[in-house]
Design an enzyme around this catalytic site. Structure first.
Site, PDB file in Angstrom:
ATOM      1  N   GLU A   1       1.054  61.619 -21.679  1.00 54.43           N
ATOM      2  CA  GLU A   1       1.555  60.374 -21.639  1.00 54.43           C
ATOM      3  C   GLU A   1       1.451  59.886 -20.094  1.00 54.43           C
ATOM      4  OE1 GLU A   1       4.316  58.421 -20.908  1.00 54.43           O
ATOM      5  OE2 GLU A   1       5.896  59.607 -21.744  1.00 54.43           O
TER       6      GLU A   1
ATOM      7  N   CYS B   1       9.475  56.042 -18.676  1.00 58.40           N
ATOM      8  CA  CYS B   1       8.246  55.551 -19.225  1.00 58.40           C
ATOM      9  C   CYS B   1       8.359  54.278 -20.166  1.00 58.40           C
ATOM     10  CB  CYS B   1       7.514  56.603 -20.074  1.00 58.40           C
ATOM     11  SG  CYS B   1       7.933  58.302 -19.517  1.00 58.40           S
TER      12      CYS B   1
END
Lengths: 525, 525
Positions: A264, A301
């Protein structure tokens, strides 16, 4: 529990001799004791071989055994009490309340996976009866998913609990039946050791093979590369920079046996301001957006790093409200000196790009590693022509893109690379435009939000924290939520296996009470 | 239907100008008309851009529309009648009865996927209710899987119908909602055009966007590389050689946006003869094994290329029965001159390896491309020390490995690379040994069979035709059976999306009658 600076290899504590490292308190830039001894390829190999030896036993523990193991870890983390939060605060600069919340999320994640293991839906148990009278006859066929093998986990700096040693990747892999070898994040080695020792103790308490868990420390990239390259490792979980993720993807692809990498990496999480919503509540959205942008010093994120709206008075209102809100936001301490300097550089670079204006700053920073929030603006033509404007600046920075019309807004959406999230601010009169944007956003993002803000990722069954490259390396998966377990399993078909040799999940009388697909029909357990 | 030698790009027929190719009848080495015009990067781009343009519309067709489209293709293939079988026989050397059976399987596959689309289980519809009173509140979260994007399909030579233009990969991708661009296999371009035109007509009959299907012809590797490298392509399905699969994996990894590759490559499909079964029925197993080995001239991915047994009188009995059966087997025509010469080379290489004995041959070959079956033997020590002995020889060749004891048999199992299948011949007194072997075989293979033969792959819900590398590039998937559709979807989460904008699969009243997971509980539709 003392922090000793050792690695945890199975049930042993091992002092690494390949250099030392110390944690740094980003609020003061002071080093924090003790010294941690870094390991090398030989410690990696020892941990991986133990994991391999543990695999066949661990993957066939009962669902109840694995669920209890996850719960034992959760309880052990809570039992660390304030010492864990204090250490994590020192190492990360994150406030106590935030870390307490993150601890709750970490424990909740482990318990969610305990329930996922008990329900067993992820096994995809499927039975096709033998048809001996058919021409040609059909054999008895039964499918279940099994654990993929030992998993290497690289924790994230920005979630020292929830996406680190006992975080989402570890919980999902252990739930699936995979031993885990964690490479600690060097920003929080003490936090890592505390949590690692909890897992190590849970392994012993649950009488599992010691190789189910190891924790490795490394100073450079070599230890991580050695871990991903070890033949015993069959999958990788990573949360971090695009550069780091790409390096692991390359290492995994170059193995004799390539393995899946779940990295990720980076996302700027576009937020589209649809015109009726903007006309109705520009000021409110502007202010709430800044709250989302600056929450946790922008170190999520899913931070909203890009805002797209139609140029005009309402966008001006939005900008004014955002400016006003931003100017009152204090500078916050970032996670590490490295992250802080990357943020400062990124902001400086962005400010110099032709066609980009600096709209507003937050309050000035004085402490070390403190980040001043910033808001930029540009127009769609500049955005579409300037590739750098899509680069993630990790921290409280965002860019507003003014479009001349809906077509330009759609062009910006279509231009975007893969994202973790995409957000629409809309009212009911915006549905027609939303219908035009949604197909594009579905192709670009793992999660689509309406009238919310992307920060704050629920750990539940329907969550997707994933998305097309470069948001992640594998859009077919999520790293948060119940289906994160699917990353660490693979299907095996059993043909005409005698009853006495069939896995429990596939036996006729369904002893695990699983939901199973039988001759194409889904039956509840 | 005439075979014109054209490519099919959307609804157009396009004559390629980058060289020509002709089919070859492997039974006679004679060329068969007409000339096929090969395309280049510009035709690839045209097909890919059409696919991209079709994607958003096609993926949101209703399940019923997509199911009917798949059934229309199935009916169209049947309507081609004997002309298809005749052409396929000429191009492949496969007997009429075998190709008629394969046509049945192809049509059955398309119909299975129609039922998979109608049931909608593959959507993984998941709903988590909003919890506004919770601290912090939980948003309404809904997950469904959507099609991943346009898919490139590379058909196999050995299944000119079931794993080619309208074969398993195409059916699964179309079912998932992905447009497909097929690169024809040059061994059967006429068969490919016939089937391609059926799909092209079905696209028109079902009023779908023309880019849902294209068929590209290429002479070298460049066309395939261009296809895998095109930004519109989001996944690749391939069945063929390891070399070919590895080349596509590299091309996909080197893209700006890496994409998943599902390559089914090579497997030698070990068969373990457990001692009590061998003592009870060595002769019967030996003879049935040769039937499986030579079926279809050994040109199955699941051909039993390796047999492992304990040295002794019963293994000798098995070998004698196998020898006797083999010596009566006629040489059969292989699919292409290239496959035939690779087989001859592989057999010659194997026969020269130190420690390998040639046990028996089938009847001698006289016709062009006819392959003489062969049986080799060696001992476990030689096998464990000689890496080449694990290389697949595509065709009717197998190697018997004699082990001194059970430990050596287990060492051979542990030594193996990833396989599509592993087979155990066992009786009830062999269960203890089987229990020791099974954990290893689960790690090594996608399908485990007892007292059967691996050739013959059922198309059903529980089938897995996959396995760890190098059997395939992605052990998390199958290329045969209902769950092959899972390769071509990815999850998207919808957070607080207003009812009017929600996908049908996720609406409150469940209009598609899907099985859905609601707040963690699986509910039938």
């Amino acid at each position: 529990m003392n922090i000793t600076g050792e690695m945890l290899i199975g049930q042993s504590a091992v002092r690494g001799t390949e250099g030392t490292l110390r944690a740094i308190n980003p609020a003061t830039n002071a080093k924090i004791g003790p010294d941690f001894g870094a390991g090398g390829a030989s410690e990696v190999a020892r941990a991986c071989i133990l994991a391999q030896q543990a695999f066949d036993t661990y993957r066939e523990t009962t669902p109840e055994q694995r669920a209890q193991f996850l719960e034992e870890i959760a309880n052990g983390i809570l039992a660390l009490g304030p010492a864990l939060i204090e250490r994590a605060t020192q190492e990360s600069g994150l406030p106590t309340a935030r870390l307490e919340g993150e601890r709750g999320r970490t424990v909740g994640q482990l318990r969610l996976f305990a329930s996922v293991v008990r329900s067993g839906q992820y096994l995809s148990a499927t039975l096709d009866s033998a048809l001996p009278e058919r021409t040609p006859p059909r054999a008895d066929l039964r499918l279940r998913k099994i654990a993929i093998g030992p998993v290497a986990v690289f924790g994230a700096s920005n979630f020292p609990l929830a996406f680190s040693v006992a975080g989402g990747d570890t919980a999902a892999a252990l739930a699936a039946g995979c031993p885990v070898v964690v490479k600690t994040h060097n920003a929080h080695p003490g936090t890592s050791e505390l949590v690692g020792r909890v897992i190590q103790q849970a392994v012993a308490a649950c009488k599992l093979p010691e190789g189910v868990f190891s924790l490795i420390i490394g100073t450079g990239n070599e230890v991580g590369q050695a871990l991903v390259s070890h033949p015993a490792i069959k999958a990788v979980g990573f949360t971090g920079s695009r550069q780091g993720g790409l390096a692991l993807m390359r290492a995994a692809a170059q193995r004799r046996e390539p393995i899946p990498v779940y990295a990720e990496m980076s996302s700027i999480n576009p937020m589209f301001l649809l015109p009726h919503a903007l006309a109705a509540r520009a000021t409110q959205i502007g202010s709430a957006f800044i709250d989302s942008l600056t929450m946790g010093v922008g170190q999520f994120c899913t931070n909203p790093g890009l805002v797209i709206g139609l140029a005009g008075e309402h966008l001006v209102q939005f900008q004014e409200a955002a400016q006003k809100a931003l100017q009152a936001k204090a500078a916050g301490t970032m996670l590490t000196p490295g992250i802080h300097s990357a943020y400062v550089d990124g902001v400086e670079r962005m400010g110099k790009i032709a066609g980009v204006d600096t709209l507003a700053h937050g309050l000035a920073a004085s402490a070390p590693c403190a980040a001043q929030a910033v808001l930029f603006s540009t127009d769609a033509a500049t955005f579409l022509a300037t590739e750098q404007l899509e680069d993630e600046i990790f921290g409280p920075s965002s860019l507003i893109v003014a479009c001349r019309n809906e077509d330009e807004m759609r062009a910006v959406a279509e231009h975007l690379a893969g994202q973790l999230t995409a957000t629409l601010q809309l009212d009911s009169d915006d549905h027609a435009l939303a219908r035009k944007l949604l197909p594009t956003l579905e192709r670009k993002a793992g999660r689509i939000l309406v009238n919310g803000y992307p920060t704050g990722v629920e750990v539940s069954h329907a969550m997707v924290h994933g998305g097309p490259f470069p948001a992640t390396s594998d859009s077919r998966s999520t790293s948060v939520g119940a289906s994160a377990i699917d990353r660490f399993v693979r299907p095996v078909c059993y043909q005409d296996i005698p009853t006495g040799l069939l896995p429990t999940a596939l036996q006729d009388d369904n002893p695990l009470n699983l939901a199973r697909t039988v001759n194409g029909e889904l039956l509840l357990g």
